[in-house]
Design a protein around this motif. Structure first.
Motif, PDB file in Angstrom:
ATOM      1  N   LEU A   1       0.821  -1.213   0.000  1.00 32.45           N
ATOM      2  CA  LEU A   1       0.000   0.000   0.000  1.00 32.45           C
ATOM      3  C   LEU A   1       0.856   1.265   0.000  1.00 32.45           C
ATOM      4  CD1 LEU A   1      -2.775  -1.007   2.588  1.00 32.45           C
ATOM      5  CD2 LEU A   1      -2.980  -0.857   0.096  1.00 32.45           C
ATOM      6  N   GLY A   2       2.030   1.198   0.597  1.00 32.32           N
ATOM      7  CA  GLY A   2       2.905   2.373   0.645  1.00 32.32           C
ATOM      8  C   GLY A   2       4.073   2.298  -0.310  1.00 32.32           C
ATOM      9  N   SER A   3       3.898   1.557  -1.398  1.00 36.41           N
ATOM     10  CA  SER A   3       5.021   1.279  -2.312  1.00 36.41           C
ATOM     11  C   SER A   3       5.674   2.528  -2.883  1.00 36.41           C
ATOM     12  CB  SER A   3       4.548   0.367  -3.446  1.00 36.41           C
ATOM     13  OG  SER A   3       3.459   0.957  -4.138  1.00 36.41           O
ATOM     14  N   GLY A   4       4.950   3.624  -3.046  1.00 36.45           N
ATOM     15  CA  GLY A   4       5.542   4.819  -3.640  1.00 36.45           C
ATOM     16  C   GLY A   4       6.247   5.727  -2.665  1.00 36.45           C
ATOM     17  N   LEU A   5       6.108   5.477  -1.377  1.00 36.60           N
ATOM     18  CA  LEU A   5       6.648   6.405  -0.387  1.00 36.60           C
ATOM     19  C   LEU A   5       8.169   6.390  -0.309  1.00 36.60           C
ATOM     20  CD1 LEU A   5       4.072   5.851   2.501  1.00 36.60           C
ATOM     21  CD2 LEU A   5       4.381   7.930   1.147  1.00 36.60           C
ATOM     22  N   LEU A   6       8.782   5.252  -0.559  1.00 36.83           N
ATOM     23  CA  LEU A   6      10.244   5.149  -0.478  1.00 36.83           C
ATOM     24  C   LEU A   6      10.897   5.177  -1.851  1.00 36.83           C
ATOM     25  CD1 LEU A   6      10.800   2.504   2.354  1.00 36.83           C
ATOM     26  CD2 LEU A   6      11.194   4.968   2.450  1.00 36.83           C
ATOM     27  N   LYS A   7      10.174   5.659  -2.830  1.00 35.68           N
ATOM     28  CA  LYS A   7      10.729   5.729  -4.179  1.00 35.68           C
ATOM     29  C   LYS A   7      11.834   6.771  -4.207  1.00 35.68           C
ATOM     30  CE  LYS A   7       9.391   6.111  -9.031  1.00 35.68           C
ATOM     31  NZ  LYS A   7       8.272   6.397  -9.973  1.00 35.68           N
ATOM     32  N   ALA A   8      13.041   6.334  -4.501  1.00 35.29           N
ATOM     33  CA  ALA A   8      14.214   7.222  -4.494  1.00 35.29           C
ATOM     34  C   ALA A   8      14.351   7.892  -5.845  1.00 35.29           C
ATOM     35  CB  ALA A   8      15.475   6.426  -4.156  1.00 35.29           C
ATOM     36  N   THR A   9      13.775   9.094  -5.974  1.00 28.41           N
ATOM     37  CA  THR A   9      13.825   9.795  -7.256  1.00 28.41           C
ATOM     38  C   THR A   9      14.977  10.786  -7.345  1.00 28.41           C
ATOM     39  OG1 THR A   9      12.286  11.437  -6.386  1.00 28.41           O
ATOM     40  CG2 THR A   9      11.340   9.567  -7.564  1.00 28.41           C
ATOM     41  N   GLY A  10      15.507  11.182  -6.187  1.00 26.69           N
ATOM     42  CA  GLY A  10      16.567  12.175  -6.199  1.00 26.69           C
ATOM     43  C   GLY A  10      17.913  11.581  -6.570  1.00 26.69           C
ATOM     44  N   GLU A  11      18.747  12.385  -7.199  1.00 26.38           N
ATOM     45  CA  GLU A  11      20.090  11.915  -7.585  1.00 26.38           C
ATOM     46  C   GLU A  11      21.107  12.202  -6.484  1.00 26.38           C
ATOM     47  OE1 GLU A  11      21.126  13.659 -11.260  1.00 26.38           O
ATOM     48  OE2 GLU A  11      19.547  12.660 -12.415  1.00 26.38           O
ATOM     49  N   GLY A  12      20.921  13.300  -5.789  1.00 25.76           N
ATOM     50  CA  GLY A  12      21.887  13.676  -4.766  1.00 25.76           C
ATOM     51  C   GLY A  12      21.535  13.103  -3.409  1.00 25.76           C
ATOM     52  N   ASP A  13      22.514  12.525  -2.747  1.00 26.56           N
ATOM     53  CA  ASP A  13      22.303  11.956  -1.418  1.00 26.56           C
ATOM     54  C   ASP A  13      22.916  12.911  -0.401  1.00 26.56           C
ATOM     55  OD1 ASP A  13      22.905   8.676   0.060  1.00 26.56           O
ATOM     56  OD2 ASP A  13      21.681  10.366   0.676  1.00 26.56           O
ATOM     57  N   VAL A  14      22.189  14.031  -0.111  1.00 28.95           N
ATOM     58  CA  VAL A  14      22.722  15.075   0.744  1.00 28.95           C
ATOM     59  C   VAL A  14      23.032  14.545   2.142  1.00 28.95           C
ATOM     60  CG1 VAL A  14      22.181  17.284   1.858  1.00 28.95           C
ATOM     61  CG2 VAL A  14      21.598  16.906  -0.551  1.00 28.95           C
ATOM     62  N   HIS A  15      22.129  13.714   2.662  1.00 29.45           N
ATOM     63  CA  HIS A  15      22.327  13.134   3.995  1.00 29.45           C
ATOM     64  C   HIS A  15      22.983  11.760   3.849  1.00 29.45           C
ATOM     65  CE1 HIS A  15      19.704  16.000   6.243  1.00 29.45           C
ATOM     66  NE2 HIS A  15      19.259  16.197   5.021  1.00 29.45           N
ATOM     67  N   SER A  16      24.145  11.584   4.454  1.00 30.19           N
ATOM     68  CA  SER A  16      24.777  10.282   4.383  1.00 30.19           C
ATOM     69  C   SER A  16      23.985   9.298   5.235  1.00 30.19           C
ATOM     70  CB  SER A  16      26.226  10.363   4.875  1.00 30.19           C
ATOM     71  OG  SER A  16      26.261  10.589   6.255  1.00 30.19           O
ATOM     72  N   ARG A  17      24.199   8.027   4.971  1.00 29.02           N
ATOM     73  CA  ARG A  17      23.416   7.002   5.638  1.00 29.02           C
ATOM     74  C   ARG A  17      23.830   6.792   7.085  1.00 29.02           C
ATOM     75  NH1 ARG A  17      24.283   2.846   0.772  1.00 29.02           N
ATOM     76  NH2 ARG A  17      25.950   4.335   0.433  1.00 29.02           N
ATOM     77  N   ARG A  18      25.097   7.027   7.398  1.00 26.29           N
ATOM     78  CA  ARG A  18      25.586   6.706   8.737  1.00 26.29           C
ATOM     79  C   ARG A  18      24.869   7.479   9.844  1.00 26.29           C
ATOM     80  NH1 ARG A  18      31.951   6.484   9.642  1.00 26.29           N
ATOM     81  NH2 ARG A  18      31.640   4.990   7.940  1.00 26.29           N
ATOM     82  N   PRO A  19      24.651   8.797   9.731  1.00 21.94           N
ATOM     83  CA  PRO A  19      23.931   9.496  10.804  1.00 21.94           C
ATOM     84  C   PRO A  19      22.522   8.959  11.028  1.00 21.94           C
ATOM     85  CG  PRO A  19      25.063  11.066   9.405  1.00 21.94           C
ATOM     86  CD  PRO A  19      25.158   9.749   8.718  1.00 21.94           C
ATOM     87  N   LEU A  20      21.828   8.585   9.956  1.00 20.06           N
ATOM     88  CA  LEU A  20      20.483   8.036  10.102  1.00 20.06           C
ATOM     89  C   LEU A  20      20.516   6.689  10.812  1.00 20.06           C
ATOM     90  CD1 LEU A  20      17.469   8.145   9.603  1.00 20.06           C
ATOM     91  CD2 LEU A  20      17.862   7.241   7.294  1.00 20.06           C
ATOM     92  N   VAL A  21      21.523   5.885  10.498  1.00 21.64           N
ATOM     93  CA  VAL A  21      21.661   4.591  11.170  1.00 21.64           C
ATOM     94  C   VAL A  21      21.965   4.783  12.652  1.00 21.64           C
ATOM     95  CG1 VAL A  21      23.051   2.486  11.322  1.00 21.64           C
ATOM     96  CG2 VAL A  21      22.365   3.361   9.085  1.00 21.64           C
ATOM     97  N   PHE A  22      22.895   5.713  12.966  1.00 17.94           N
ATOM     98  CA  PHE A  22      23.225   5.979  14.365  1.00 17.94           C
ATOM     99  C   PHE A  22      22.003   6.472  15.129  1.00 17.94           C
ATOM    100  CE2 PHE A  22      27.650   5.695  13.161  1.00 17.94           C
ATOM    101  CZ  PHE A  22      28.301   5.352  14.328  1.00 17.94           C
ATOM    102  N   GLU A  23      21.237   7.356  14.501  1.00 13.93           N
ATOM    103  CA  GLU A  23      20.044   7.878  15.166  1.00 13.93           C
ATOM    104  C   GLU A  23      19.017   6.776  15.391  1.00 13.93           C
ATOM    105  OE1 GLU A  23      16.469  11.118  14.404  1.00 13.93           O
ATOM    106  OE2 GLU A  23      18.343  11.280  13.291  1.00 13.93           O
TER     107      GLU A  23
END
Length: 421
Positions: free
Chosen positions: A189-211
């Motif tokens: 039902l939420g298949s479109g919510l995590l669709k990664a359309t952006g090219e730039g990854d401004v936020h690195s993954r590590r801070p999100l994982v730590f949080e």
């Protein structure tokens, strides 16, 4: 009533109804399972669902982390979703695989009949964690209709999948298989919510994982505190008194989860608003709903008794309002835990573990009965709620994004800017 208040009431009503439907559907599965499974299999299923509840703190933490980042930086939503889609996939696979690989140890420890029961638990956690990330995106962007659909999908996915599994073969293992399949319904039902359309990854993954890890540890501490009395009653009371306390806990948990929609709706505002007015309004609403249940239980104990199991538990009827009071304080603590996650306030997990230790010590060293234990739980919950209310005043420098203190190793310049926000 101004426009913002009307919007909050409207969105709150939508989410409240959806979460109510989800809880009813989940209860419906438990009711069907209790009737179709023999006691031994139902006991095994209950243990498996408890394992899901504990491991699901990762999904709740991921939801909170994503929702907070989007709420604080709405202009970077595309980049945040781009990062969140990658993190969610990796985290869901890690959590699911970790639980599945623990099956050789957990199967004999909990006397499960098959390794597959725990394996299906791991399989279920993959879509549950992905759905947590989707909920975070919907919550952070204020897409309340989509958020409501995900909650309803969660409930009916469990109901339809779990009942189908039990109907094919009445075993705990088959029930978990059905639940693992049904857990994909909200993801679809939420298949479109995590669709990664952006090219730039401004936020690195590590801070999100730590949080997410930090948030999960705080939520784990909360669930430990909110369930410590159930464990003490099970281990310290006679079988009869343990059953009486368990019936009262039905009202405690109902009161605790009734205002859960408040934390969901208010969370983006808590993340953005530096004043304490929003948190006081939210806490006041939770308290009002809880006290309504307390008053109803005190004035109509026979009606409350019907809701917790009927006449066979009549010995605890006059004390049910105390269980509702305990649930009220636990609900306020739940809201304030999410407020702490929104504000990135450190030390909350330690406070909750201390609260658990206090309840455990009182019950262990003093011979307290049913009333004594529920009063101890309610009093400790009240103190914890009071401390959490003043916590931000004691730590006014808490960060509102990024890491709690300092700079996360490996963060990009954009992340360091966010951490200083």
């Amino acid at each position: 009533m101004n426009r913002s208040t009307r919007a909050a009431v409207s969105s709150g009503s939508i989410v409240a109804i959806a979460m109510m439907v989800m809880n009813v559907a989940t209860y419906g599965f438990n009711l069907v399972a209790a009737r179709l499974l023999v006691p031994a299999e139902f006991g095994a299923l209950t243990a498996l669902l408890s394992l899901i509840l504990i491991a699901n703190v990762v999904a709740l933490a991921l939801q909170a982390s994503i929702a907070r980042r989007i709420s604080v930086h709405p202009g970077q939503t595309t980049e945040i979703v781009h990062t969140a889609s990658r993190v969610a996939l990796a985290v869901s696979l890690v959590v699911g695989l970790a639980v599945a690989l623990s099956s050789p140890a957990l199967t004999p420890a909990f006397s499960f009949d098959s390794l597959w029961a725990v394996v299906w638990c791991g399989a279920m956690l993959v879509p549950l964690t992905l759905a947590g990330a989707q909920l975070g995106v919907a919550q952070g962007t204020g897409r309340w209709g989509k958020l409501a659909a995900l909650y309803i999908g969660n409930g009916f996915g469990r109901l339809l999948g779990g009942v189908a599994g039990v109907a094919i073969e009445p075993t705990a293992t088959n029930a978990m298989l059905g639940l693992a399949i049904g857990a994909w319904l909200p993801v679809i039902l939420g298949s479109g919510l995590l669709k990664a359309t952006g090219e730039g990854d401004v936020h690195s993954r590590r801070p999100l994982v730590f949080e997410t890890v930090a948030s999960a540890s705080t939520l784990l501490a909360y669930f430990a505190f909110s369930n410590v009395d159930a464990l003490l009653a099970r281990g310290g009371f006679s079988a009869h008194d343990s059953g009486l306390y368990a019936s009262g806990l039905i009202l405690t948990k109902s009161t605790m989860f009734l205002p859960q929609f408040v934390s969901v709706v208010f969370f983006p505002s808590l993340a953005r608003d530096s004043s304490h007015r929003t948190r006081l309004r939210a806490a006041g609403l939770v308290a009002l709903l809880g006290l309504a249940v307390v008053a109803g239980s005190a004035l109509l104990p026979r009606l409350a008794l019907i809701l917790v199991g009927g006449d066979q538990y009549r010995e605890v009827a006059d004390d049910l309002w105390l269980f509702a009071l305990s649930g009220t304080f636990l609900a306020i603590v739940y809201l304030l835990v999410f407020d702490a996650l929104a504000r990135r306030s450190p030390g909350v997990a330690v406070l909750l573990w201390i609260a658990s230790a206090v309840v455990f010590a009182i019950a262990w060293f003093w011979s307290i009965g049913i009333v004594g234990l529920v009063v101890t739980m309610a009093a400790t919950g009240a103190v914890a709620a009071a401390l959490l209310l003043v916590w931000p005043l004691l730590r006014p420098g808490s960060a509102r994004d990024g890491s709690v203190t300092g700079v996360v190793p490996g963060a990009t310049d954009a992340d360091r800017h966010v951490q200083r926000d």
